[in-house]
Each structure stands twice: as structure tokens, then as C-alpha cells.
Design a protein around this motif. Structure first.
Motif, PDB file in Angstrom:
ATOM      1  N   SER A 115      25.503  15.624  17.797  1.00 50.82           N
ATOM      2  CA  SER A 115      24.847  15.338  16.484  1.00 50.82           C
ATOM      3  C   SER A 115      25.919  14.802  15.537  1.00 50.82           C
ATOM      4  O   SER A 115      27.099  15.001  15.730  1.00 50.82           O
ATOM      5  N   LEU A 116      25.483  14.215  14.438  1.00 47.57           N
ATOM      6  CA  LEU A 116      26.424  13.608  13.490  1.00 47.57           C
ATOM      7  C   LEU A 116      27.071  14.708  12.665  1.00 47.57           C
ATOM      8  O   LEU A 116      26.429  15.681  12.294  1.00 47.57           O
ATOM      9  N   ASP A 117      28.384  14.584  12.365  1.00 47.31           N
ATOM     10  CA  ASP A 117      28.977  15.661  11.563  1.00 47.31           C
ATOM     11  C   ASP A 117      28.678  15.487  10.084  1.00 47.31           C
ATOM     12  O   ASP A 117      29.019  16.356   9.284  1.00 47.31           O
ATOM     13  N   TRP A 118      28.113  14.414   9.694  1.00 49.83           N
ATOM     14  CA  TRP A 118      27.550  14.298   8.345  1.00 49.83           C
ATOM     15  C   TRP A 118      26.403  13.308   8.422  1.00 49.83           C
ATOM     16  O   TRP A 118      26.308  12.532   9.362  1.00 49.83           O
ATOM     17  N   GLY A 119      25.524  13.352   7.448  1.00 55.70           N
ATOM     18  CA  GLY A 119      24.380  12.425   7.483  1.00 55.70           C
ATOM     19  C   GLY A 119      23.567  12.584   6.231  1.00 55.70           C
ATOM     20  O   GLY A 119      24.148  12.848   5.157  1.00 55.70           O
ATOM     21  N   GLY A 144      25.119   4.292  12.793  1.00 55.08           N
ATOM     22  CA  GLY A 144      24.508   5.635  12.851  1.00 55.08           C
ATOM     23  C   GLY A 144      24.067   6.057  11.463  1.00 55.08           C
ATOM     24  O   GLY A 144      23.276   6.981  11.283  1.00 55.08           O
ATOM     25  N   TYR A 145      24.638   5.333  10.455  1.00 65.71           N
ATOM     26  CA  TYR A 145      24.272   5.624   9.058  1.00 65.71           C
ATOM     27  C   TYR A 145      23.570   4.428   8.432  1.00 65.71           C
ATOM     28  O   TYR A 145      23.243   4.447   7.257  1.00 65.71           O
ATOM     29  N   GLY A 146      23.407   3.360   9.202  1.00 64.42           N
ATOM     30  CA  GLY A 146      22.780   2.147   8.671  1.00 64.42           C
ATOM     31  C   GLY A 146      23.334   0.945   9.412  1.00 64.42           C
ATOM     32  O   GLY A 146      23.995   1.089  10.449  1.00 64.42           O
TER      33      GLY A 146
END
Ligand SMILES: NS(=O)(=O)c1cccc(F)c1
Ligand SMILES: [Zn+2]
Length: 266
Positions: A1-5, A64-66
Motif C-alpha cells: 500500500s502507499l505510505d501516504w495518499g 500513483g498520486y496522479g
């Protein structure tokens, strides 16, 4: 999973746990309180000047963020306005929301726009790389352009949007050389606000001289829906088709604190 989002369990309110800079006093975005903006003479006739090539080769990537378009900024230049040196264009990307009444990162007197375009430049006069510049207080210059929903497609954005189906999953990229007329990704009016801030995503380095244009550009609902079809997970992550969609990727405003907000332009 992403460590921030941008979900409830890894979103902006949790970032400071792993990225302490996110709790700093020079963070971005901010709400642009127009009554606080000073139009002192320090910026008079200090127009923001940019020169971007018309045909250029780009790489568009799903972070992953855009989406992010990496430019090879050799013959690009941003100067003037609040900038004391010439900055080179490194990349541009966008932030949006799940519905059209949110999505921009900066707000104006509490008003959100549907999306916000960021053109990221670095101080190539003083520093030898983007990475080095991103650790300096005057290292980056980001132009923020508000996007509001209009009936017509934005023809320049369409060149980018047409590539998005190729990068639906995190980590995918597409090399394209198209002639992009940046001039039409920027508003007609050069009226802007400027203040000292940070990256709006972790690690939230306080290295950005922000310039936010007052006049929005338009994007169509269909185009914005294409942005929302991006996924924050890789192709190999077995999840339900509707899961992992990047429906929002904006950080809400942080306090301006005792920073000066200047404005310039007609
Ligand atoms: N969203 S932003 O502040 O423009 C930004 C975030 C991270 C890296 C970067 F180069 C620019
Ligand atoms: Zn951004």
C-alpha cells in the motif's frame, strides 16, 4: 500500500507522522485571503515571463498520486515576477477532487476550483539539479493555474488526456512527443498572487516560491472524469475494478501564518 495518499488512513492529516516537514510553518497550499494580499510596488512591472518550446518530447507517468508530465526542460525558462533567477521547467501535473466543488489545492476566499495545474520549475542558475534545488528555500518555482468546468474541451489538455488510458495503473508511463502550446495552458491574464511555501505532497519540502494565477482556465467534465479514472495501484494489484481509483489528490489549505501574500497584475 502507499505510505501516504489521500484516503482517510493515509491522507494529509496523517502525513506529519512520517514526514515531519508537513507540520512546518511555510506549508502549501494556503487559502488566498484576497483582503490580506498586498499590492506593494515590489512587484510592479515584474511580469512573470515564460518561454517554453512548442514541440517537445515528453513522458507522462502515473505516479500513483496522479499523472505527471516530465519535460526535458533544456530550452524552457521562467523568470520575472517574484523570481530573482531563471528557473527551468521540470514537470507539470494536476490535482483534482471527487466532485467538481472541490479539487484545487489553493482556494480563493474559501472558494475551491474543480482542479489545479502545477508547472514545476527549478532554479538552474543557482543549483545543479532539480533534486538539489528541492532542498533549498528558493529552489523551486511552481505556477498554479485554477481549472473550472466549462462546456468545451481544453484542446491542449486533450493531448495529455488522450494518453491517460495508457497509464491507468501506477508506474505505467508513455513516451510521446507532441507539440504542446503551454501558452494555452496558462490564463490570458497574468494577474497573480505569490508567497513562499512548500511542496504540497510529502516530503513537503519548504522550497517553493509559489505563483498562483487569479484567472482560471477551463476543462470539461468529461476530461476531468478521465483524470478520475487513473488508479493509485499497479496492474498486478488484484483489486476490484472500481477500487483504487484516484478520485481525489488534493491537500487542503494550511495556515498562511505570518507569511506575506503579494499580488501583482491588472
Ligand atoms: N504539488 S507540488 O507542490 O507542485 C509538487 C509536489 C512534489 C514534487 C514537486 F516537484 C512539486
Ligand atoms: Zn502539485
Amino acid at each position: 500500500s502507499l505510505d501516504w495518499g489521500y484516503t482517510d488512513d493515509n491522507g494529509p492529516s496523517t502525513w506529519a507522522e512520517k514526514y515531519p516537514l508537513a507540520a512546518g510553518a511555510r506549508q502549501s497550499p494556503v487559502d488566498i485571503d484576497t483582503s490580506k494580499a498586498t499590492s506593494d510596488n515590489s512587484l510592479v512591472d515584474r511580469e512573470i515571463d515564460w518561454s517554453y518550446p512548442s514541440n517537445c518530447s515528453y513522458r507522462i507517468v502515473n505516479t500513483g498520486y496522479g499523472w505527471r508530465v516530465d519535460t526535458y526542460g533544456d530550452d524552457t525558462a521562467l523568470s520575472g515576477g517574484p523570481l530573482s533567477e531563471v528557473y527551468k521547467l521540470e514537470q507539470f501535473h494536476c490535482h483534482w477532487g471527487a466532485t467538481n466543488d472541490e479539487g484545487s489545492e489553493h482556494t480563493v476566499d474559501g472558494k475551491s476550483y474543480a482542479a489545479e495545474l502545477h508547472l514545476v520549475h527549478w532554479n538552474s542558475e543557482k543549483y545543479s539539479s532539480f533534486k538539489e534545488a528541492a532542498s533549498q528555500p528558493d529552489g523551486l518555482a511552481v505556477l498554479g493555474v485554477f481549472m473550472e468546468i466549462g462546456n468545451a474541451d481544453n484542446a491542449e489538455l486533450e493531448k495529455i488526456i488522450s494518453l491517460i488510458p495508457k497509464i491507468i495503473h501506477k508506474g505505467q508511463d508513455s513516451q510521446a512527443s507532441f507539440d504542446l502550446d503551454f501558452g494555452s495552458l496558462l490564463p490570458e491574464s497574468k494577474h497573480y498572487w505569490t508567497y513562499l511555501g512548500s511542496l504540497t505532497t510529502p516530503p513537503c519540502n519548504e522550497c517553493v516560491i509559489w505563483t498562483v494565477f487569479k484567472e482560471p482556465i477551463t476543462i470539461s467534465e468529461r476530461q476531468l472524469e478521465v483524470f478520475r479514472s487513473l488508479k493509485s495501484v499497479g496492474e498486478e494489484d488484484a483489486i476490484e475494478p472500481e477500487e483504487g481509483k484516484l478520485v481525489k489528490n488534493y491537500r487542503p489549505p494550511l495556515p498562511l501564518g505570518n507569511r506575506v501574500l503579494r499580488e501583482c497584475g491588472p
